[in-house]
Design a protein around this motif. Structure first.
Motif, PDB file in Angstrom:
ATOM      1  N   ASP A 172       0.960   7.157  -6.712  1.00 55.52           N
ATOM      2  CA  ASP A 172       1.897   6.542  -5.774  1.00 55.52           C
ATOM      3  C   ASP A 172       3.190   6.145  -6.485  1.00 55.52           C
ATOM      4  O   ASP A 172       4.285   6.257  -5.923  1.00 55.52           O
ATOM      5  N   ALA A 173       3.059   5.660  -7.728  1.00 53.91           N
ATOM      6  CA  ALA A 173       4.253   5.311  -8.498  1.00 53.91           C
ATOM      7  C   ALA A 173       5.106   6.550  -8.758  1.00 53.91           C
ATOM      8  O   ALA A 173       6.331   6.524  -8.632  1.00 53.91           O
ATOM      9  N   ILE A 174       4.457   7.644  -9.103  1.00 53.69           N
ATOM     10  CA  ILE A 174       5.181   8.891  -9.335  1.00 53.69           C
ATOM     11  C   ILE A 174       5.863   9.356  -8.053  1.00 53.69           C
ATOM     12  O   ILE A 174       7.016   9.791  -8.058  1.00 53.69           O
ATOM     13  N   GLN A 175       5.154   9.238  -6.944  1.00 58.97           N
ATOM     14  CA  GLN A 175       5.727   9.645  -5.660  1.00 58.97           C
ATOM     15  C   GLN A 175       6.968   8.818  -5.326  1.00 58.97           C
ATOM     16  O   GLN A 175       7.980   9.341  -4.845  1.00 58.97           O
ATOM     17  N   THR A 189       0.873  -1.175   0.000  1.00 61.06           N
ATOM     18  CA  THR A 189       0.000   0.000   0.000  1.00 61.06           C
ATOM     19  C   THR A 189       0.904   1.217   0.000  1.00 61.06           C
ATOM     20  O   THR A 189       1.385   1.643   1.039  1.00 61.06           O
ATOM     21  N   MET A 190       1.107   1.791  -1.149  1.00 63.03           N
ATOM     22  CA  MET A 190       2.060   2.875  -1.288  1.00 63.03           C
ATOM     23  C   MET A 190       1.604   4.166  -0.631  1.00 63.03           C
ATOM     24  O   MET A 190       2.316   5.144  -0.620  1.00 63.03           O
ATOM     25  N   ASN A 191       0.398   4.197  -0.065  1.00 64.62           N
ATOM     26  CA  ASN A 191      -0.033   5.383   0.645  1.00 64.62           C
ATOM     27  C   ASN A 191       0.722   5.551   1.961  1.00 64.62           C
ATOM     28  O   ASN A 191       0.748   6.609   2.545  1.00 64.62           O
ATOM     29  N   ASP A 192       1.298   4.496   2.459  1.00 66.93           N
ATOM     30  CA  ASP A 192       2.017   4.514   3.726  1.00 66.93           C
ATOM     31  C   ASP A 192       3.430   5.039   3.488  1.00 66.93           C
ATOM     32  O   ASP A 192       4.193   4.448   2.734  1.00 66.93           O
TER      33      ASP A 192
END
Length: 264
Positions: free
Chosen positions: A251-254, A74-77
């Motif tokens: 999220d990938a860009i981040q 979960t790339m939000n973390d």
């Protein structure tokens, strides 16, 4: 253990989800307890621990980098994002230390292949290592199989259907069991894994183009320009993360922006 050859150690990265036996694999190869289980650690840190182990029988010195499992992609973390940046740093750091001779991807026999299992595979093998590093699949927890290698015969088609394509595989146990009931299989497993490492060691170390990350990350501002077409290489990088690794586009860009800032 007898003295091993006086040669520079070869680098191998151990990865997989938490609880599949990565630390136990390290201990199996060492023939003693040198690695502690990561079950008590946060699964999203991806801190790697280095172990140097030698085998006089195989005339081989190795360095194993045991990474903490990623069970929930979960790339939000923010901490998970930090973890992937650290993974990139690990791969990058080894370029000046002889390169990487192989990835050891651990899964647990008897467990279903989950989406998180596939994501771990794709993030390491396809994204971080750009499919340049040979990958060996290590199937653990097979001590109750009469013949451990039968597991692969039965399950290999399912593994391949999930997009996991190792160059070789090994079916093992990492425990001796109560009253050493699995001791024979334990020592058989140790020999088989060392054989796999020796095979991978005969090839050249793989060099990953770490500058590729920086070059692509520096152009990420173009993702935000309306109507701006993506270059083929940038599009491929984003597609790897969003389509293959199942990450949301933002999220990938981040992630890529974090890698860029970490390298500057």
């Amino acid at each position: 253990m007898a003295c091993a050859p006086n040669t520079a150690p070869l680098n191998f990265i151990v990865f997989g989800e938490m609880g599949v036996g990565k630390s136990s694999l390290v201990n199996l190869l060492a023939g003693k307890t040198v690695a502690k289980s990561s079950s008590g650690l946060k699964s999203c840190t991806l801190e790697s621990t280095e172990y140097t182990i030698a085998s006089s029988e195989h005339q081989l010195n190795i360095r194993l980098f045991d990474t903490v499992g990623l069970n929930n992609v979960t790339m939000n973390d923010k901490s998970y994002l930090d973890a992937l940046v650290k993974a990139h740093k690990l791969v990058a750091s080894l370029q000046n230390q002889g390169g990487v001779h192989g990835l050891l991807f651990c899964i647990k026999g008897g467990n279903r292949i989950l989406e998180s299992t596939q994501q771990n595979y794709r993030l390491f093998h396809e994204f971080l290592c750009q499919e340049k590093v040979p990958l060996a699949l290590i199937i653990t927890n097979l001590e109750n199989e009469e013949n451990m290698d039968d597991w692969w015969t039965t399950n290999q088609s399912d593994i391949k259907q999930h997009g996991i394509a190792p160059v070789t595989q090994v079916c093992i146990t990492t425990i001796k069991g109560l009253k050493n009931v699995f001791e024979d299989k334990y020592w058989e497993s140790r020999r088989k894994v060392w054989d796999v490492l020796a095979t991978l060691a005969r090839g050249d170390a793989c060099s990953v183009d770490i500058n590729w990350f920086a070059r692509m990350c520096k152009k990420l501002h173009q993702f935000f320009v309306p109507g701006k077409a993506l270059g083929k290489s940038r599009e491929k990088m984003l597609k790897t993360l969003t389509t293959r690794c199942k990450l949301p586009k933002q999220d990938a860009i981040q992630l890529l922006r974090r890698i860029e800032s970490d390298e500057n």
